[in-house]
Design an enzyme around this catalytic site. Sequence first.
Site, mmCIF file in Angstrom:
data_model
loop_
_atom_site.group_PDB
_atom_site.id
_atom_site.type_symbol
_atom_site.label_atom_id
_atom_site.label_comp_id
_atom_site.label_asym_id
_atom_site.label_seq_id
_atom_site.Cartn_x
_atom_site.Cartn_y
_atom_site.Cartn_z
ATOM 1 N N GLU A 1 8.614 -6.328 -12.296
ATOM 2 C CA GLU A 1 8.792 -6.881 -10.810
ATOM 3 C C GLU A 1 7.723 -7.605 -10.253
ATOM 4 O O GLU A 1 6.755 -7.306 -9.347
ATOM 5 C CB GLU A 1 9.037 -5.652 -9.671
ATOM 6 N N GLU B 1 17.544 -2.589 -13.098
ATOM 7 C CA GLU B 1 17.251 -1.449 -12.380
ATOM 8 C C GLU B 1 18.396 -1.210 -11.155
ATOM 9 O O GLU B 1 18.511 -2.084 -10.689
ATOM 10 C CB GLU B 1 15.803 -1.215 -11.821
#
Length: 693
Positions: free
Chosen positions: A158, A315
């Site tokens: 991320e 995710e």
Amino acid sequence: MTTTPVSALIDPQHPRFTYGADYNPEQWGPEVWREDVRLMREAGVNLVAINIFGWAQLEPLPGQYDFSRLDAVLELLHENGISVNLGTGTASPPPWLAAEHPETLPVMVDGTVRYPGGRQAFCPSSPVFRERSLALVERVAERYGSHPAVKLWHVSNEIGCHNALCYCDVSAAAFRRWLEARHGTLDALNAAWGTAFWSQHYASWEHIQTPRLTVSTGNPGQAVDFSRFSSDELLGQYRAEAEVIRRHSSIPVTTNFMVAAHIRNQDYWQWAGDMDLIANDHYLDHRLADPLTELAFAADTTRGLAGGAPWLLMEQATSAVNWQPHNIAKEPGQLLRDTMMHVARGADGVSFFQWRASVQGSERFHSAMLPHAGTESKLWRESVELGATLDRLQPVAGSRVVASVALVFGWEPWWITDLDSHPSTEVRYLEQVHRAYAALRSHGVTVDIVRPGADLSAYALVVVPALHSVADAVADGFARYTAAGGHLVVTFFSGITDGDDRVRTGGYPGALRDVLGISTEEFFPLHAGESVDLDDGSSATIWTELLHPRGAEVLASYLDGPLPGVAAVTRHRHGDGTAWYLATNLDASSLARHLGRALGEAGVERPLPDAHPDLEVIERRGETGRFLFVFNTGGASLTLDLTGRDLVAGTADTTHLIAPGGVAVLQLRPELADSAPSTSHDPSTSHERRVAL
């Protein structure tokens, strides 16, 4: 652009969905690892991401490496047939880096420093961080570059989630280098930023700083360039790590994007071409009025970044997250439905954060496939059921989503539109994009998300919400598309400025006046909470403008407010096509009605036009056939009369009963399936073909 099929990651000869989670064995001992692997096999897990936050374990002190535990975990997973998405471990530096090099810490817009104790506590421009992180990547890639368990490389994690914008002196020096490369000369920079205003003219590169807080409003040109620079700096870190990996490994490399309503600092259109496949993280955001529509938009955007190819959901959450004010748990059956919404929109792999719920740390109340309650739990049973369902969906893997409508969206327009000193602070870019997307979705049509400047020839209808800054090439593309027979819908506050965010004079909406057949001389924003009525029964808020038709047909005008009798909705023939302009913030039902008219004139229909309106239908097509994902969005069970095999239920029938909130994935029998699969993002597709779903 992407080159690696997600469904071929584990076994190129036998395409299948990937299924798994982030796995953090460093939080547990070897006896738990063995239990984890046994349960992974039971749940159908075939791909886990490891070493995402492994730096401190692998290099506890500078230059002192220990790979023994990671070696053991990789071997255990491989022995049990579980593939690995291997992280580089650079997502967060270990405590020793800040202790020895405090200059690597990030500085916020107010000049304050952020310290270790969370994650991503580093300046993206720091040469020290770059050097030390790449040293770690070198050791990891060298050691595991050809390990048989490793099927995918996961750079960082991320990237830019927390530290995308750093305002320190190191960043300022890097910003100046970036500006010189972009603009070439100070004269060009001063022209792009409009520094003649407020005595901001720069005579030396060294005088330029990062745009920290000022005593007044700042320079918008500087702010946008700093956002561009910051996105590029983070992309530079990805590229540097990927380059090291590729010296030691031929395995695909990617990172997890964050296409979501609360993340805006990376221009993923600029990033996508560097990925061997596109991966995204997405969590339902209960701070929004309509989290499911945002999920659908994020999934469609991720497919757009993949150029229409299948992508990886790296995710999501099995249930509640831990970082919202109210972390809402998922109801029974919601895990399957939410996952299928991603799969319907092109995901060929599904993973969660995380495998086993943590018992310590800031995410200990984040849900997992294996929750604190263990295997005697709803979450565990639903995780196992989902694994079995994805196994039955194997024929879908590799197919593509069919869409004939496009919505133009970009991160750079988001940065520009949400700057201060605009006519109304209530005009927020993503809100306008979401409103247009929701209106299209209410008609049951599937939408491709495309970048400004994309080839639009494959689409029957293109919607352009609040595209404030429009470069000449983008404006020309809209005009060519419409003149060639396309149908274009533009909403207010579009086309106002050029590629440098410089206002186009001669009347708004600047670059789009001719194609829309209108000219606006002044904006008339409304007060907060104020509304106006239109003569077609619509109401509107936030925005009105003094618009003059210049060849356009008036479809609706204001009845009251500051501009009674002035046109609010127009329609214009341009060449062989049609362009609509919505000059105000229509209420949701009226926006849907006007977009519905545009859809009808463009010839766009739902994939199953006769299906109940509460059944949302999305089509994927590929070499293995035609697949319809059918979601019941209503409150009553509904029957669909269509011969096909429901891959969710594992049954074949001529009718299918779908419960409220339920989903069916129908594989149509050969005589009902089109033998020539249609895919989105195909510029050679004829107008007739793209209209006929």
